[in-house]
Design a protein around this motif. Structure first.
Motif, PDB file in Angstrom:
ATOM      1  N   ILE A 170       0.861  -1.173   0.000  1.00 20.03           N
ATOM      2  CA  ILE A 170       0.000   0.000   0.000  1.00 20.03           C
ATOM      3  C   ILE A 170       0.903   1.230   0.000  1.00 20.03           C
ATOM      4  O   ILE A 170       1.812   1.340   0.835  1.00 20.03           O
ATOM      5  CB  ILE A 170      -0.931   0.042   1.226  1.00 20.03           C
ATOM      6  CG1 ILE A 170      -1.789  -1.220   1.287  1.00 20.03           C
ATOM      7  CG2 ILE A 170      -1.821   1.281   1.186  1.00 20.03           C
ATOM      8  CD1 ILE A 170      -1.235  -2.297   2.164  1.00 20.03           C
ATOM      9  N   TRP A 171       0.661   2.130  -0.927  1.00 20.28           N
ATOM     10  CA  TRP A 171       1.451   3.345  -1.051  1.00 20.28           C
ATOM     11  C   TRP A 171       0.679   4.516  -0.452  1.00 20.28           C
ATOM     12  O   TRP A 171      -0.465   4.783  -0.822  1.00 20.28           O
ATOM     13  CB  TRP A 171       1.752   3.631  -2.520  1.00 20.28           C
ATOM     14  CG  TRP A 171       2.490   4.913  -2.736  1.00 20.28           C
ATOM     15  CD1 TRP A 171       1.990   6.088  -3.232  1.00 20.28           C
ATOM     16  CD2 TRP A 171       3.867   5.165  -2.452  1.00 20.28           C
ATOM     17  NE1 TRP A 171       2.962   7.046  -3.266  1.00 20.28           N
ATOM     18  CE2 TRP A 171       4.131   6.511  -2.791  1.00 20.28           C
ATOM     19  CE3 TRP A 171       4.896   4.380  -1.941  1.00 20.28           C
ATOM     20  CZ2 TRP A 171       5.385   7.093  -2.639  1.00 20.28           C
ATOM     21  CZ3 TRP A 171       6.154   4.947  -1.791  1.00 20.28           C
ATOM     22  CH2 TRP A 171       6.393   6.280  -2.143  1.00 20.28           C
ATOM     23  N   LEU A 172       1.313   5.210   0.509  1.00 25.56           N
ATOM     24  CA  LEU A 172       0.732   6.417   1.091  1.00 25.56           C
ATOM     25  C   LEU A 172       1.480   7.616   0.534  1.00 25.56           C
ATOM     26  O   LEU A 172       2.681   7.770   0.785  1.00 25.56           O
ATOM     27  CB  LEU A 172       0.849   6.385   2.623  1.00 25.56           C
ATOM     28  CG  LEU A 172       0.219   5.193   3.345  1.00 25.56           C
ATOM     29  CD1 LEU A 172       0.369   5.356   4.858  1.00 25.56           C
ATOM     30  CD2 LEU A 172      -1.251   5.026   2.962  1.00 25.56           C
ATOM     31  N   PRO A 173       0.826   8.485  -0.219  1.00 24.16           N
ATOM     32  CA  PRO A 173       1.515   9.627  -0.825  1.00 24.16           C
ATOM     33  C   PRO A 173       1.942  10.653   0.217  1.00 24.16           C
ATOM     34  O   PRO A 173       1.254  10.876   1.216  1.00 24.16           O
ATOM     35  CB  PRO A 173       0.474  10.201  -1.783  1.00 24.16           C
ATOM     36  CG  PRO A 173      -0.841   9.753  -1.229  1.00 24.16           C
ATOM     37  CD  PRO A 173      -0.593   8.416  -0.592  1.00 24.16           C
ATOM     38  N   ALA A 174       3.080  11.293  -0.044  1.00 21.80           N
ATOM     39  CA  ALA A 174       3.614  12.286   0.884  1.00 21.80           C
ATOM     40  C   ALA A 174       2.640  13.444   1.092  1.00 21.80           C
ATOM     41  O   ALA A 174       2.567  14.007   2.192  1.00 21.80           O
ATOM     42  CB  ALA A 174       4.956  12.803   0.379  1.00 21.80           C
ATOM     43  N   ALA A 175       1.890  13.796   0.058  1.00 19.23           N
ATOM     44  CA  ALA A 175       0.938  14.901   0.190  1.00 19.23           C
ATOM     45  C   ALA A 175      -0.076  14.624   1.296  1.00 19.23           C
ATOM     46  O   ALA A 175      -0.447  15.531   2.060  1.00 19.23           O
ATOM     47  CB  ALA A 175       0.230  15.139  -1.141  1.00 19.23           C
ATOM     48  N   SER A 176      -0.539  13.377   1.395  1.00 18.68           N
ATOM     49  CA  SER A 176      -1.486  13.018   2.460  1.00 18.68           C
ATOM     50  C   SER A 176      -0.785  12.944   3.814  1.00 18.68           C
ATOM     51  O   SER A 176      -1.366  13.318   4.842  1.00 18.68           O
ATOM     52  CB  SER A 176      -2.147  11.684   2.139  1.00 18.68           C
ATOM     53  OG  SER A 176      -2.917  11.761   0.959  1.00 18.68           O
ATOM     54  N   LEU A 177       0.444  12.460   3.842  1.00 22.95           N
ATOM     55  CA  LEU A 177       1.185  12.364   5.093  1.00 22.95           C
ATOM     56  C   LEU A 177       1.526  13.746   5.654  1.00 22.95           C
ATOM     57  O   LEU A 177       1.739  13.896   6.863  1.00 22.95           O
ATOM     58  CB  LEU A 177       2.460  11.548   4.878  1.00 22.95           C
ATOM     59  CG  LEU A 177       2.224  10.059   4.616  1.00 22.95           C
ATOM     60  CD1 LEU A 177       3.499   9.403   4.065  1.00 22.95           C
ATOM     61  CD2 LEU A 177       1.778   9.346   5.889  1.00 22.95           C
ATOM     62  N   ARG A 178       1.574  14.762   4.791  1.00 19.17           N
ATOM     63  CA  ARG A 178       1.840  16.119   5.253  1.00 19.17           C
ATOM     64  C   ARG A 178       0.586  16.811   5.780  1.00 19.17           C
ATOM     65  O   ARG A 178       0.639  17.924   6.304  1.00 19.17           O
ATOM     66  CB  ARG A 178       2.440  16.958   4.118  1.00 19.17           C
ATOM     67  CG  ARG A 178       3.863  16.579   3.731  1.00 19.17           C
ATOM     68  CD  ARG A 178       4.503  17.633   2.845  1.00 19.17           C
ATOM     69  NE  ARG A 178       3.796  17.798   1.585  1.00 19.17           N
ATOM     70  CZ  ARG A 178       4.124  17.171   0.460  1.00 19.17           C
ATOM     71  NH1 ARG A 178       5.148  16.319   0.456  1.00 19.17           N
ATOM     72  NH2 ARG A 178       3.444  17.380  -0.653  1.00 19.17           N
ATOM     73  N   ALA A 179      -0.558  16.155   5.632  1.00 24.87           N
ATOM     74  CA  ALA A 179      -1.825  16.779   5.999  1.00 24.87           C
ATOM     75  C   ALA A 179      -1.996  16.836   7.520  1.00 24.87           C
ATOM     76  O   ALA A 179      -1.425  16.049   8.274  1.00 24.87           O
ATOM     77  CB  ALA A 179      -2.981  16.001   5.375  1.00 24.87           C
TER      78      ALA A 179
END
Length: 302
Positions: A170-179
């Protein structure tokens, strides 16, 4: 464990070897608990050698075989600059805690296994769907495809996986992790399965995303260009969630789940509408495996 018809255990992560009567085996905590009278072979993927967690500037890859213990330990072992760059990592431990499971389960149960069971209360589905996780799926025909986790679980115990398909990561994008994120969960009992689990986030562009799980048979996501007002969020929930979509089992009646979803959704909205605490933005580290020791044993039920 009651699998009287199983005659072979094969260590493989190759979908080409799958045939009718097979089941993919990772941690096996659900498979061994429920049993089966039809399975003939178990295809064990735990020896595939997949790195549990790999991060780079673009995001975080979680292997399907990553254990809950490994995932739980990751934020505490991560360097401070990563925690500052990816504040959404604060969701990891509350979602792992939603298992209310013993350390024995934590050290065996896997992220991929929890998603593939398709349980409405699966907390790894909640975590990865809320962060716009994308599943990499290998198919028996030597092909692969990518599916958003929010679309992979399609109902109570149902997924979009075709026979023989294997969840690789499962790939979690950095944009979401920065949220910036907010987490709410309710259960009818102190150590009970989640009856309602909501995760909200506001992205860097101001977009507001609310993910509803546990209360519904499949993940439901609402997206707004900015944090809505209370009436706008309520209207969005009423439009997005059909009455038939509310889950109904011993862990909560549909009416209770609906009422608590509306209440917790407003709490999430209000929290994310408030000014964000000051924090310094730091770039994420370059590509590297992420590993950490398993956490200390926790109290809870198997």
């Amino acid at each position: 464990m009651d699998l009287p018809t199983v005659s072979e255990l094969i260590r493989t992560a190759d979908p080409q070897q799958w045939r009718p009567g097979d089941a993919w085996l990772a941690g096996g905590t659900v498979l061994f608990s429920y049993g089966s009278e039809t399975l003939q072979r178990l295809l064990d993927v735990t020896a595939a050698g997949w790195e549990p967690l790999v991060m780079n500037d673009d995001g975080l890859e979680i292997a399907a075989t990553c254990t809950i213990a490994e995932l739980y330990a990751f934020p505490d072992a991560a360097p401070p600059q990563l925690r500052q760059a990816w504040p959404a990592l604060d969701l990891v431990q509350p979602c792992c805690d939603a298992f209310v499971a013993s350390f024995k389960v934590w050290n065996v149960s896997t992220v991929g296994g929890n998603i593939c069971t398709g349980l409405p209360a699966g907390p790894m589905t909640s975590l990865t769907a809320a962060l716009d996780g994308v599943a990499l799926i290998h198919s028996p025909g030597s092909t692969s495809r990518r599916v958003p986790v929010a679309e992979l679980v399609t109902g109570d115990g149902r997924t979009a996986l075709a026979p023989g398909e294997l969840l690789r990561s499962i790939w979690l994008p950095a944009a979401s992790l920065r949220a910036r994120t907010a987490f709410r969960r309710l259960s009818l009992t102190n150590l009970g399965r989640s009856g309602v689990l909501l995760i909200g986030r506001t992205d860097e562009d101001g977009c507001f995303v609310l993910t509803v799980t546990a209360a519904t048979k499949r993940p439901v996501q609402l997206r707004f260009p900015a944090v809505p007002d209370a009436a706008g969020l309520r209207a969005g929930l009423e439009e997005a969630i059909d009455a038939r979509l509310w889950h109904d089992d011993v862990h909560g009646l549909p009416e209770w789940r609906q009422d608590m979803t509306y209440r917790l959704a407003e709490e999430v909205r209000a929290e994310l509408a408030a000014p964000a605490p000051a924090s310094a933005a730091v770039s994420a580290p370059a590509s590297a495996p992420a590993s950490a020791p398993a956490p200390a044993p926790k109290d809870g039920s198997l």
